[in-house]
Design a protein around this motif. Sequence first.
Motif, mmCIF file in Angstrom:
data_model
loop_
_atom_site.group_PDB
_atom_site.id
_atom_site.type_symbol
_atom_site.label_atom_id
_atom_site.label_comp_id
_atom_site.label_asym_id
_atom_site.label_seq_id
_atom_site.Cartn_x
_atom_site.Cartn_y
_atom_site.Cartn_z
ATOM 1 N N VAL A 1 0.434 5.575 -2.484
ATOM 2 C CA VAL A 1 -0.830 5.756 -3.204
ATOM 3 C C VAL A 1 -0.574 6.516 -4.496
ATOM 4 C CG1 VAL A 1 -3.110 6.831 -3.111
ATOM 5 C CG2 VAL A 1 -2.206 5.684 -1.104
ATOM 6 N N LEU A 2 0.274 7.536 -4.431
ATOM 7 C CA LEU A 2 0.595 8.326 -5.620
ATOM 8 C C LEU A 2 1.249 7.459 -6.690
ATOM 9 C CD1 LEU A 2 0.846 10.960 -7.183
ATOM 10 C CD2 LEU A 2 2.925 11.441 -5.892
ATOM 11 N N ALA A 3 2.171 6.587 -6.311
ATOM 12 C CA ALA A 3 2.836 5.717 -7.283
ATOM 13 C C ALA A 3 1.821 4.808 -7.980
ATOM 14 C CB ALA A 3 3.911 4.886 -6.594
ATOM 15 N N GLU A 4 0.913 4.234 -7.211
ATOM 16 C CA GLU A 4 -0.091 3.346 -7.799
ATOM 17 C C GLU A 4 -1.077 4.117 -8.672
ATOM 18 O OE1 GLU A 4 -3.256 -0.094 -6.398
ATOM 19 O OE2 GLU A 4 -2.189 1.058 -4.889
ATOM 20 N N LEU A 5 -1.532 5.268 -8.202
ATOM 21 C CA LEU A 5 -2.472 6.076 -8.972
ATOM 22 C C LEU A 5 -1.841 6.582 -10.262
ATOM 23 C CD1 LEU A 5 -5.291 7.353 -9.108
ATOM 24 C CD2 LEU A 5 -4.354 9.322 -7.889
ATOM 25 N N PHE A 6 -0.600 7.029 -10.188
ATOM 26 C CA PHE A 6 0.105 7.516 -11.374
ATOM 27 C C PHE A 6 0.218 6.410 -12.416
ATOM 28 C CE2 PHE A 6 4.030 8.312 -13.762
ATOM 29 C CZ PHE A 6 3.712 9.546 -14.314
ATOM 30 N N THR A 7 0.555 5.204 -11.972
ATOM 31 C CA THR A 7 0.669 4.075 -12.892
ATOM 32 C C THR A 7 -0.665 3.762 -13.547
ATOM 33 O OG1 THR A 7 2.451 3.158 -11.547
ATOM 34 C CG2 THR A 7 1.397 1.667 -13.103
ATOM 35 N N LEU B 1 0.398 17.996 4.603
ATOM 36 C CA LEU B 1 0.776 17.387 3.330
ATOM 37 C C LEU B 1 2.024 16.536 3.516
ATOM 38 C CD1 LEU B 1 0.752 17.009 0.247
ATOM 39 C CD2 LEU B 1 1.960 19.202 0.074
ATOM 40 N N ARG B 2 3.021 17.078 4.209
ATOM 41 C CA ARG B 2 4.244 16.317 4.476
ATOM 42 C C ARG B 2 3.943 15.033 5.246
ATOM 43 N NH1 ARG B 2 6.985 20.065 7.306
ATOM 44 N NH2 ARG B 2 6.875 21.685 5.773
ATOM 45 N N THR B 3 3.100 15.133 6.259
ATOM 46 C CA THR B 3 2.736 13.966 7.065
ATOM 47 C C THR B 3 2.009 12.928 6.213
ATOM 48 O OG1 THR B 3 2.554 15.326 9.044
ATOM 49 C CG2 THR B 3 1.444 13.198 9.085
ATOM 50 N N ALA B 4 1.086 13.381 5.390
ATOM 51 C CA ALA B 4 0.330 12.449 4.539
ATOM 52 C C ALA B 4 1.246 11.742 3.551
ATOM 53 C CB ALA B 4 -0.776 13.190 3.800
ATOM 54 N N MET B 5 2.170 12.462 2.956
ATOM 55 C CA MET B 5 3.075 11.839 1.985
ATOM 56 C C MET B 5 4.029 10.861 2.665
ATOM 57 S SD MET B 5 1.985 12.792 -0.889
ATOM 58 C CE MET B 5 3.241 12.281 -2.029
ATOM 59 N N ARG B 6 4.465 11.170 3.861
ATOM 60 C CA ARG B 6 5.352 10.255 4.593
ATOM 61 C C ARG B 6 4.611 9.035 5.112
ATOM 62 N NH1 ARG B 6 8.290 14.931 7.932
ATOM 63 N NH2 ARG B 6 9.763 15.568 6.332
ATOM 64 N N LEU C 1 6.470 -2.774 -12.132
ATOM 65 C CA LEU C 1 7.403 -1.773 -11.625
ATOM 66 C C LEU C 1 6.769 -0.937 -10.514
ATOM 67 C CD1 LEU C 1 9.087 -0.592 -14.944
ATOM 68 C CD2 LEU C 1 10.072 -2.052 -13.158
ATOM 69 N N SER C 2 5.490 -0.647 -10.647
ATOM 70 C CA SER C 2 4.783 0.097 -9.604
ATOM 71 C C SER C 2 4.776 -0.680 -8.297
ATOM 72 C CB SER C 2 3.349 0.381 -10.064
ATOM 73 O OG SER C 2 2.571 0.863 -9.008
ATOM 74 N N GLN C 3 4.568 -1.972 -8.365
ATOM 75 C CA GLN C 3 4.572 -2.793 -7.150
ATOM 76 C C GLN C 3 5.952 -2.797 -6.507
ATOM 77 O OE1 GLN C 3 1.818 -4.143 -5.705
ATOM 78 N NE2 GLN C 3 0.748 -3.062 -7.318
ATOM 79 N N VAL C 4 6.996 -2.862 -7.316
ATOM 80 C CA VAL C 4 8.358 -2.812 -6.785
ATOM 81 C C VAL C 4 8.610 -1.486 -6.081
ATOM 82 C CG1 VAL C 4 10.807 -2.764 -7.443
ATOM 83 C CG2 VAL C 4 9.285 -4.479 -8.441
ATOM 84 N N VAL C 5 8.187 -0.393 -6.702
ATOM 85 C CA VAL C 5 8.362 0.927 -6.092
ATOM 86 C C VAL C 5 7.548 1.019 -4.799
ATOM 87 C CG1 VAL C 5 7.810 3.380 -6.396
ATOM 88 C CG2 VAL C 5 8.942 2.125 -8.228
ATOM 89 N N ARG C 6 6.333 0.506 -4.811
ATOM 90 C CA ARG C 6 5.495 0.570 -3.607
ATOM 91 C C ARG C 6 6.094 -0.223 -2.456
ATOM 92 N NH1 ARG C 6 0.023 -1.392 -4.482
ATOM 93 N NH2 ARG C 6 -0.168 -0.885 -2.300
ATOM 94 N N TRP C 7 6.753 -1.338 -2.744
ATOM 95 C CA TRP C 7 7.391 -2.113 -1.677
ATOM 96 C C TRP C 7 8.537 -1.345 -1.051
ATOM 97 C CZ3 TRP C 7 7.347 -6.853 -5.286
ATOM 98 C CH2 TRP C 7 6.128 -7.512 -5.171
ATOM 99 N N GLY D 1 1.686 15.764 -14.802
ATOM 100 C CA GLY D 1 0.869 16.655 -13.990
ATOM 101 C C GLY D 1 0.123 15.955 -12.875
ATOM 102 N N ALA D 2 0.049 14.625 -12.932
ATOM 103 C CA ALA D 2 -0.649 13.877 -11.875
ATOM 104 C C ALA D 2 0.050 14.032 -10.532
ATOM 105 C CB ALA D 2 -0.740 12.398 -12.246
ATOM 106 N N ILE D 3 1.357 14.162 -10.543
ATOM 107 C CA ILE D 3 2.111 14.243 -9.286
ATOM 108 C C ILE D 3 1.820 15.551 -8.552
ATOM 109 C CG2 ILE D 3 4.435 14.258 -8.289
ATOM 110 C CD1 ILE D 3 5.184 12.345 -10.666
ATOM 111 N N PRO D 4 2.044 16.720 -9.190
ATOM 112 C CA PRO D 4 1.689 17.950 -8.464
ATOM 113 C C PRO D 4 0.185 18.088 -8.226
ATOM 114 C CG PRO D 4 2.424 18.492 -10.682
ATOM 115 C CD PRO D 4 2.669 17.028 -10.478
ATOM 116 N N GLY D 5 -0.631 17.504 -9.111
ATOM 117 C CA GLY D 5 -2.074 17.554 -8.906
ATOM 118 C C GLY D 5 -2.496 16.780 -7.665
ATOM 119 N N PHE D 6 -1.911 15.614 -7.444
ATOM 120 C CA PHE D 6 -2.193 14.799 -6.265
ATOM 121 C C PHE D 6 -1.814 15.556 -4.999
ATOM 122 C CE2 PHE D 6 -0.950 11.608 -3.113
ATOM 123 C CZ PHE D 6 -2.021 10.724 -3.156
#
Length: 160
Positions: free
Chosen positions: A139-145, A128-133, A60-66, A101-106
Motif C-alpha cells: 500500500v505504501l509503494a502505491e500511495l507513494f507513487t 506496525l511491524r505486522t501491518a507492514m509485513r 515501476l510501482s506495479q513491479v515493486v508491488r508484485w 516524508g510520505a514513507i515515515p509519515g505513513f
Amino acid sequence: MGVWDLLLVGLVMLFGLVGVLVPGLPGSWLVWAAVLWWALKDTQPVAWGVLVGATVALFLSQVVRWALPPRRLRTSGATRRMAVYAGVGAFLGFILIPVLGAIPGFMGGIYLCERLRLGRHREAKAALRTAMRSGGSSVLAELFTCLLITGAWLGAVLWG
C-alpha cells in the motif's frame, strides 16, 4: 485548460489517493486517468512529460508491488481508522519533508493509530511491524507513487 477543469482533475486525483487506501477502488488508475485527461486537454509539452513520467512511475510501482507480500491487511487486524491515519500521515509527511516524508509519515500514522488503540509503545511497534509485513509495504509503494504523480502534476500546473 480552465480553472474548473483543473479543479476536477485535482478532485479525481484526490479520489484516487483515497482509493489507494480503500480496497477495491482503483486508486492508482484514477490518478493516472486524471493526468491523462489533463495532458489531452493541455497543449503544453510539460503535460505530456508528466503523463509519460506518471506512466513509467505506475509501471515501476506495479513491479515493486508484485515483489512485495500480497495485501492481507484485513486478516492482520487493519481497520479503516488505521488506513485514515496512515493516509493522513503520508500526506502530511509528503508536505513537511517533500517527497520522501510520505514513507515515515505513513508508518507514523499506523504507529499513532495503534498507540492510541493499544496504549503501549511495545504493542504499537509490534502492530506496525505486522501491518507492514501483511501488505502495508505494498500500500505504501502505491500511495507513494500516487503522491509523487500528484505532486508532479501540481508543480506543473502551478509553475508550468
